[in-house]
Design an enzyme around this catalytic site. Structure first.
Site, PDB file in Angstrom:
ATOM      1  N   LYS A  90       0.802  -1.223   0.000  1.00  0.00           N
ATOM      2  CA  LYS A  90       0.000   0.000   0.000  1.00  0.00           C
ATOM      3  C   LYS A  90       0.835   1.272   0.000  1.00  0.00           C
ATOM      4  O   LYS A  90       0.407   2.297  -0.503  1.00  0.00           O
ATOM      5  CB  LYS A  90      -0.971  -0.001   1.185  1.00  0.00           C
ATOM      6  CG  LYS A  90      -2.094  -1.005   0.966  1.00  0.00           C
ATOM      7  CD  LYS A  90      -3.303  -0.661   1.800  1.00  0.00           C
ATOM      8  CE  LYS A  90      -4.488  -1.525   1.422  1.00  0.00           C
ATOM      9  NZ  LYS A  90      -4.328  -2.917   1.893  1.00  0.00           N
ATOM     10  N   GLU A 112      -9.268   6.890   3.885  1.00  0.00           N
ATOM     11  CA  GLU A 112     -10.145   5.959   4.581  1.00  0.00           C
ATOM     12  C   GLU A 112      -9.306   4.740   4.931  1.00  0.00           C
ATOM     13  O   GLU A 112      -8.322   4.442   4.261  1.00  0.00           O
ATOM     14  CB  GLU A 112     -11.291   5.540   3.662  1.00  0.00           C
ATOM     15  CG  GLU A 112     -10.955   4.412   2.670  1.00  0.00           C
ATOM     16  CD  GLU A 112      -9.917   4.791   1.611  1.00  0.00           C
ATOM     17  OE1 GLU A 112      -9.694   5.998   1.399  1.00  0.00           O
ATOM     18  OE2 GLU A 112      -9.324   3.881   1.001  1.00  0.00           O
ATOM     19  N   SER A 380       1.511  -9.865  -0.938  1.00  0.00           N
ATOM     20  CA  SER A 380       1.187  -8.439  -0.814  1.00  0.00           C
ATOM     21  C   SER A 380       1.568  -7.823   0.526  1.00  0.00           C
ATOM     22  O   SER A 380       1.812  -6.630   0.618  1.00  0.00           O
ATOM     23  CB  SER A 380      -0.302  -8.218  -1.079  1.00  0.00           C
ATOM     24  OG  SER A 380      -1.090  -9.050  -0.248  1.00  0.00           O
TER      25      SER A 380
HETATM   26  C1  PLP Z   1      -5.153  -3.938   1.728  1.00  0.00           C
HETATM   27  C2  PLP Z   1      -4.454  -5.198   1.420  1.00  0.00           C
HETATM   28  C3  PLP Z   1      -4.889  -6.064   0.402  1.00  0.00           C
HETATM   29  C4  PLP Z   1      -6.123  -5.819  -0.409  1.00  0.00           C
HETATM   30  O1  PLP Z   1      -6.124  -4.665  -1.189  1.00  0.00           O
HETATM   31  P1  PLP Z   1      -5.888  -4.690  -2.736  1.00  0.00           P
HETATM   32  O2  PLP Z   1      -6.223  -3.308  -3.170  1.00  0.00           O
HETATM   33  O3  PLP Z   1      -6.816  -5.712  -3.327  1.00  0.00           O
HETATM   34  O4  PLP Z   1      -4.475  -5.042  -2.979  1.00  0.00           O
HETATM   35  C5  PLP Z   1      -4.144  -7.195   0.139  1.00  0.00           C
HETATM   36  N1  PLP Z   1      -3.051  -7.504   0.879  1.00  0.00           N
HETATM   37  C6  PLP Z   1      -2.616  -6.710   1.872  1.00  0.00           C
HETATM   38  C7  PLP Z   1      -1.412  -7.119   2.625  1.00  0.00           C
HETATM   39  C8  PLP Z   1      -3.296  -5.538   2.182  1.00  0.00           C
HETATM   40  O5  PLP Z   1      -2.858  -4.760   3.186  1.00  0.00           O
END
Ligand code: PLP
Length: 398
Positions: A90, A112, A380
């Site tokens: 993010k 948000e 992610s």
């Molecule tokens: C917020 C988040 C997501 C989901 O958000 P996307 O916009 O779909 O990427 C996925 N993995 C992590 C670690 C997150 O913090």
């Protein structure tokens, strides 16, 4: 291939700009500033420098040998977004947009947040660049994510508790939009995923697409050629769009997005916009696939991972689904928890519960693939934030 979105912000029949009149001019302003920044070498090198020395990019593309051996099929690679500063992808977007806010002469940013991850990324970028920061968060989410609330406050952000609705992410977005309408001259709204009115889905995708560009180069260097399959979890869809975008033109690479199957089918049990109860509609300024009842009321969603627990999905994903370029599937809470353990045990990496959904799907497919096939999973985020939740769920308190 034509690059999307079109001028009006449409990916096929999805996307666009469904906002009150007062927000049309500010969205145009962002669009102009963004296009200017994209052509501006100074902006690009400032962002690159921060991504390198502050975020820690490029993140590694790591061959998970013990995981692959355990699965007994394709080789599984992990794109280590969990190693980014603040622990997830993010920050790539938050930093890009915070820099853009500076370009536009805005000294205040708002955001948000649901689980707090995007709020933390925004508060971090704001502290780094000396911007005033306010984060809207549902009262229920604040209670569940008290540590992230403190973390944001440490960095000087003001957290506003949203008491309306279900007191979760959807309600926090409504409040942030309200703030933005009121303070639009001084304020930039840093939206956290590939959602919202044009140009957000495009801009957030572009800021995240560094993930796919790096992955492509790293894979070419270690293996040559292209992977067979790329898997990413899909909440709003920003980490998935970030890794998919580079591969979309390479049609022999299979792309799979994984949604939250939650407790299983049935209203309120999942957040599967494609596989479950989603239908076309408009939410938070964009036309997309939304989980709703027959009257068009947004329905509650559930996932063990807060980051996947959202009723809408980014409009570009719906277009990718329509064109067949990306396929979408679900992994349920139980499977995600199993994958959480599997990665910890085989690799010493504790994934975010969101990312564990992608791991789980790769773990289903790998055994049926050739030993020399390659799967890349977008990891992610890291799972430190989820340790309490997992302990609680597995302790039988769910
Ligand atoms: C917020 C988040 C997501 C989901 O958000 P996307 O916009 O779909 O990427 C996925 N993995 C992590 C670690 C997150 O913090």
């Amino acid at each position: 291939m034509k690059t999307l979105p079109d001028q009006r912000g449409y990916f096929g029949e999805w996307g666009g700009r469904f906002v009150p009149e007062t927000l049309m001019a500010p969205l145009e302003e962002i669009d102009r500033a963004y296009h200017k920044a994209k052509r501006d070498r100074a902006f690009e090198s400032r962002l690159d420098e921060l991504l390198t020395h502050y975020v820690g990019r490029p993140t590694p593309l790591y061959l998970a040998r013990r995981l692959s051996a355990r699965l007994g099929g394709a080789r599984v690679w992990l794109k280590r977004e969990d190693l980014c500063h603040t622990g997830a992808h993010k920050i790539n977007n938050a930093l890009g947009q915070a820099l853009l806010a500076c370009e536009m002469g805005k000294r205040r940013v708002i955001a948000e947040t649901g689980a707090g991850q995007h709020g933390v990324a925004t508060a971090t970028a704001a502290a780094l660049l000396g911007l005033e920061c306010r984060v809207y968060m549902g009262a229920e989410d604040m209670r569940r994510q008290a540590l992230n609330v403190y973390r944001m406050q440490l960095m000087g952000a003001e957290i506003v508790s949203v008491a309306g609705g279900a007191q979760t992410l959807k309600d926090a977005i409504n409040e942030a939009l309200r703030d933005w309408v009121t303070n639009v001259r001084s304020t930039h709204y840093i939206l956290g995923s590939v959602l919202g009115p044009h140009p957000y889905p495009m801009m957030v995708r572009d800021f995240q697409s560094v993930i796919g560009r790096e992955t492509m180069a790293q894979f070419r260097q270690s293996v040559r050629g292209l992977p067979d399959l790329v898997v990413a979890c899909v909440g709003g869809g920003s980490n998935a769009a970030g890794i998919f975008t580079a591969y979309v033109p390479h049609t022999r690479v299979r792309l799979v997005g994984v949604e939250a199957g939650g407790r299983g089918p049935g209203a309120g049990n999942h957040a599967a916009r494609f596989a479950g109860g989603g239908a076309p509609g408009i939410l938070h300024g964009t036309r997309t696939q939304i989980i709703q009842d027959e009257n068009g009321q947004v329905e509650p969603t559930h996932s063990v991972s807060a980051g996947l627990d959202y009723p809408a999905v980014g409009p570009e994903h719906v277009n990718w689904r329509d064109t067949g370029r990306v396929s979408y599937t679900t992994v349920d809470d139980h499977e995600a928890l199993e994958a959480f353990h599997l990665l910890a045990e085989t690799e010493g990496i504790v994934p975010a519960l969101e990312s564990a959904h992608a791991i789980a799907h790769a773990a289903k497919l790998a055994p049926g693939m050739a030993l020399d096939a390659n799967i890349i999973v977008n990891l992610s985020g890291r799972g430190d934030k989820d340790l309490d939740e997992v302990a609680k769920v597995e302790g039988g308190e769910s």
